[in-house]
Write a protein that holds these residues in place. Structure first.
Motif, PDB file in Angstrom:
ATOM      1  N   ASP A   1      -4.888  19.465  18.081  1.00 54.22           N
ATOM      2  CA  ASP A   1      -4.973  20.603  17.169  1.00 54.22           C
ATOM      3  C   ASP A   1      -5.397  20.134  15.770  1.00 54.22           C
ATOM      4  OD1 ASP A   1      -4.544  22.779  15.566  1.00 54.22           O
ATOM      5  OD2 ASP A   1      -2.640  23.350  16.521  1.00 54.22           O
ATOM      6  N   ASN A   2      -6.697  20.213  15.499  1.00 53.26           N
ATOM      7  CA  ASN A   2      -7.204  19.756  14.197  1.00 53.26           C
ATOM      8  C   ASN A   2      -6.528  20.483  13.037  1.00 53.26           C
ATOM      9  OD1 ASN A   2      -8.987  18.182  15.601  1.00 53.26           O
ATOM     10  ND2 ASN A   2     -10.825  19.302  15.030  1.00 53.26           N
ATOM     11  N   LEU A   3      -6.343  21.788  13.190  1.00 55.17           N
ATOM     12  CA  LEU A   3      -5.782  22.601  12.102  1.00 55.17           C
ATOM     13  C   LEU A   3      -4.365  22.155  11.759  1.00 55.17           C
ATOM     14  CD1 LEU A   3      -6.768  26.344  12.669  1.00 55.17           C
ATOM     15  CD2 LEU A   3      -7.640  24.690  11.006  1.00 55.17           C
ATOM     16  N   ALA A   4      -3.542  22.001  12.803  1.00 58.26           N
ATOM     17  CA  ALA A   4      -2.144  21.604  12.577  1.00 58.26           C
ATOM     18  C   ALA A   4      -2.094  20.208  11.966  1.00 58.26           C
ATOM     19  CB  ALA A   4      -1.368  21.643  13.895  1.00 58.26           C
ATOM     20  N   ALA A   5      -2.916  19.299  12.493  1.00 59.18           N
ATOM     21  CA  ALA A   5      -2.903  17.919  11.987  1.00 59.18           C
ATOM     22  C   ALA A   5      -3.358  17.894  10.525  1.00 59.18           C
ATOM     23  CB  ALA A   5      -3.803  17.041  12.848  1.00 59.18           C
ATOM     24  N   ALA A   6      -4.423  18.636  10.222  1.00 54.42           N
ATOM     25  CA  ALA A   6      -4.949  18.647   8.846  1.00 54.42           C
ATOM     26  C   ALA A   6      -3.958  19.301   7.895  1.00 54.42           C
ATOM     27  CB  ALA A   6      -6.291  19.376   8.807  1.00 54.42           C
ATOM     28  N   THR A   7      -3.267  20.339   8.346  1.00 54.42           N
ATOM     29  CA  THR A   7      -2.327  21.069   7.493  1.00 54.42           C
ATOM     30  C   THR A   7      -1.170  20.176   7.051  1.00 54.42           C
ATOM     31  OG1 THR A   7      -2.910  23.115   8.588  1.00 54.42           O
ATOM     32  CG2 THR A   7      -0.831  23.106   7.380  1.00 54.42           C
ATOM     33  N   GLN A   8      -0.635  19.377   7.986  1.00 52.12           N
ATOM     34  CA  GLN A   8       0.541  18.570   7.625  1.00 52.12           C
ATOM     35  C   GLN A   8       0.170  17.272   6.907  1.00 52.12           C
ATOM     36  OE1 GLN A   8       1.468  15.441   9.423  1.00 52.12           O
ATOM     37  NE2 GLN A   8      -0.609  15.584  10.269  1.00 52.12           N
ATOM     38  N   ALA A   9      -1.131  16.929   6.878  1.00 49.43           N
ATOM     39  CA  ALA A   9      -1.523  15.617   6.327  1.00 49.43           C
ATOM     40  C   ALA A   9      -1.748  15.663   4.819  1.00 49.43           C
ATOM     41  CB  ALA A   9      -2.813  15.146   7.010  1.00 49.43           C
TER      42      ALA A   9
ATOM     43  N   MET B   1       0.842  -1.203   0.000  1.00 47.46           N
ATOM     44  CA  MET B   1       0.000   0.000   0.000  1.00 47.46           C
ATOM     45  C   MET B   1       0.877   1.253   0.000  1.00 47.46           C
ATOM     46  SD  MET B   1      -2.744   1.009   2.966  1.00 47.46           S
ATOM     47  CE  MET B   1      -3.798   2.436   2.827  1.00 47.46           C
ATOM     48  N   GLN B   2       0.461   2.218  -0.801  1.00 50.85           N
ATOM     49  CA  GLN B   2       1.170   3.496  -0.847  1.00 50.85           C
ATOM     50  C   GLN B   2       1.025   4.193   0.529  1.00 50.85           C
ATOM     51  OE1 GLN B   2      -1.111   6.341  -2.829  1.00 50.85           O
ATOM     52  NE2 GLN B   2       0.598   7.339  -3.846  1.00 50.85           N
ATOM     53  N   HIS B   3       2.090   4.822   1.000  1.00 51.09           N
ATOM     54  CA  HIS B   3       2.012   5.459   2.327  1.00 51.09           C
ATOM     55  C   HIS B   3       1.913   6.972   2.200  1.00 51.09           C
ATOM     56  CE1 HIS B   3       4.188   1.661   3.902  1.00 51.09           C
ATOM     57  NE2 HIS B   3       2.896   1.497   3.845  1.00 51.09           N
ATOM     58  N   ARG B   4       0.862   7.532   2.770  1.00 50.91           N
ATOM     59  CA  ARG B   4       0.717   8.990   2.789  1.00 50.91           C
ATOM     60  C   ARG B   4       0.471   9.397   4.235  1.00 50.91           C
ATOM     61  NH1 ARG B   4      -3.835  10.273  -1.871  1.00 50.91           N
ATOM     62  NH2 ARG B   4      -3.333   8.604  -3.305  1.00 50.91           N
ATOM     63  N   LYS B   5       0.810  10.642   4.556  1.00 52.16           N
ATOM     64  CA  LYS B   5       0.565  11.136   5.926  1.00 52.16           C
ATOM     65  C   LYS B   5      -0.933  11.278   6.154  1.00 52.16           C
ATOM     66  CE  LYS B   5       4.461  13.991   7.286  1.00 52.16           C
ATOM     67  NZ  LYS B   5       4.836  15.375   7.555  1.00 52.16           N
ATOM     68  N   ILE B   6      -1.441  10.609   7.197  1.00 54.35           N
ATOM     69  CA  ILE B   6      -2.889  10.619   7.444  1.00 54.35           C
ATOM     70  C   ILE B   6      -3.188  11.324   8.767  1.00 54.35           C
ATOM     71  CG2 ILE B   6      -4.961   9.192   7.666  1.00 54.35           C
ATOM     72  CD1 ILE B   6      -3.466   6.859   6.480  1.00 54.35           C
ATOM     73  N   ALA B   7      -4.206  12.187   8.775  1.00 49.34           N
ATOM     74  CA  ALA B   7      -4.707  12.760  10.035  1.00 49.34           C
ATOM     75  C   ALA B   7      -6.139  12.279  10.243  1.00 49.34           C
ATOM     76  CB  ALA B   7      -4.667  14.286   9.975  1.00 49.34           C
ATOM     77  N   PHE B   8      -6.372  11.614  11.359  1.00 52.50           N
ATOM     78  CA  PHE B   8      -7.730  11.242  11.746  1.00 52.50           C
ATOM     79  C   PHE B   8      -8.288  12.353  12.618  1.00 52.50           C
ATOM     80  CE2 PHE B   8      -6.111   7.197  10.480  1.00 52.50           C
ATOM     81  CZ  PHE B   8      -7.210   6.459  10.077  1.00 52.50           C
TER      82      PHE B   8
END
Ligand code: NAD
Length: 270
Positions: free
Chosen positions: A56-64, A1-8
């Motif tokens: 921090d939803n914003l920080a997690a979403a930004t880097q994902a 599986m391809q690996h991408r940064k994921i934020a839940f």
């Protein structure tokens, strides 16, 4: 599986199940962030699977590269709207597992061009035996589809919906159906207890019978359920008498009505 940064975004049962499946299939824990305002559940998930915990939803979403929206449907608007101006979605894939929220609503909440996939999992995902229905919004490319499919294959099996409304059918057939089977087993356990078995014995008897029936059906995959039923049912015998009660009360029609009610409710929620 391809690996991408994921934020839940959301650290509930479903996020927990998918993260458990991913990590057990070798997905790098360091590429997964789990986000929720309350620390208890996200920290537990982080400790158990080695993923990153964040409030921090914003920080997690930004880097994902992939954002999995895993909050309750009634929280979705509140969770999405702060992301609207703060996060650039042009390079991100958004996956949502919320029931009853159509893709159109995310376009309103996030107000940016989106690559969006709706996913309808069920609770057996917690033990790797889930069934997930997936629906790809219009901007989705083949790699995104493959990524979402691989993600959900880590907790069970998948089926793609061609049309968005089919997601509501999946809710009736697999999303809600663990509860139908639990109701049946609950009723059988109650009756077995009345026959004198302890609750533990009654539960084990019902569970083993259910498991046996499932294994038997799986071992004869070309045999229709109706034939399997007939094979246990001698004319005038005990099983025939029991089944006659189900037919007298029109169990097939009750099941049909129950499934249609689930679909109607999903449509109402949209
Ligand atoms: P849950 O209540 O267990 O978890 C919700 C999580 O969201 C909690 O960890 C909570 O802390 C977090 N949360 C609340 N507000 C937040 C915020 N502002 N930012 C970030 N996180 C926040 O719910 P669940 O059972 O995991 O369900 C999650 C989604 O999955 C729902 O939308 C549901 O419709 C969908 N779903 C659930 C099932 C099921 O059987 N449980 C099946 C299919 C789909």
């Amino acid at each position: 599986m391809q690996h991408r940064k994921i934020a839940f975004i959301g650290a509930g049962n479903m996020a927990n199940a998918i993260i458990a499946g991913l990590v057990s299939h070798g997905y790098p824990a360091s590429m997964i962030t789990v986000c929720s305002p309350t620390p208890i559940r996200r920290d537990k998930i982080a400790q158990q699977y080695g993923v990153i915990s964040s409030s921090d939803n914003l920080a997690a979403a930004t880097q994902a590269e992939v954002i999995v929206l895993a909050v309750k449907p009634q929280m979705m608007k509140e969770v999405c709207e702060p992301l609207q101006t703060a996060v650039d979605f042009s390079q991100k894939l958004v996956l949502t597992i919320a029931a009853g929220i159509p893709t159109q609503r995310y376009h309103e909440y996030l107000a940016q061009p989106l690559r969006l996939i709706r996913i309808m999992p069920n609770t057996p995902s917690l033990v790797g035996k889930g069934v997930s229905g997936l629906f790809a919004d219009s901007n989705i490319n083949a790699e995104d589809k493959q990524f979402a499919e691989q993600l959900m294959l880590s907790v069970g099996s998948t089926i793609w919906c061609e049309k968005e409304h089919e997601i509501n059918n999946i809710i009736a057939v697999t999303g809600s159906s663990p509860a139908y089977f639990f109701l049946f087993m609950e009723s059988m356990q109650q009756e077995a207890e009345k026959l004198g078995y302890t609750p533990e014995q009654a539960r084990a008897l019902v569970l083993n019978a259910a498991e046996g029936a499932i294994e038997l059906a799986k071992s004869q995959n070309d045999t229709p359920f109706a034939t399997l039923r007939e094979q246990v049912t001698s004319k005038g015998g005990t099983t025939a008498m029991a089944l006659a009660q189900f037919y007298d009360h029109n169990l097939p029609q009750i099941v049909a009505k129950a499934m249609q009610s689930a679909i109607d409710r999903a449509e109402e929620m949209e």
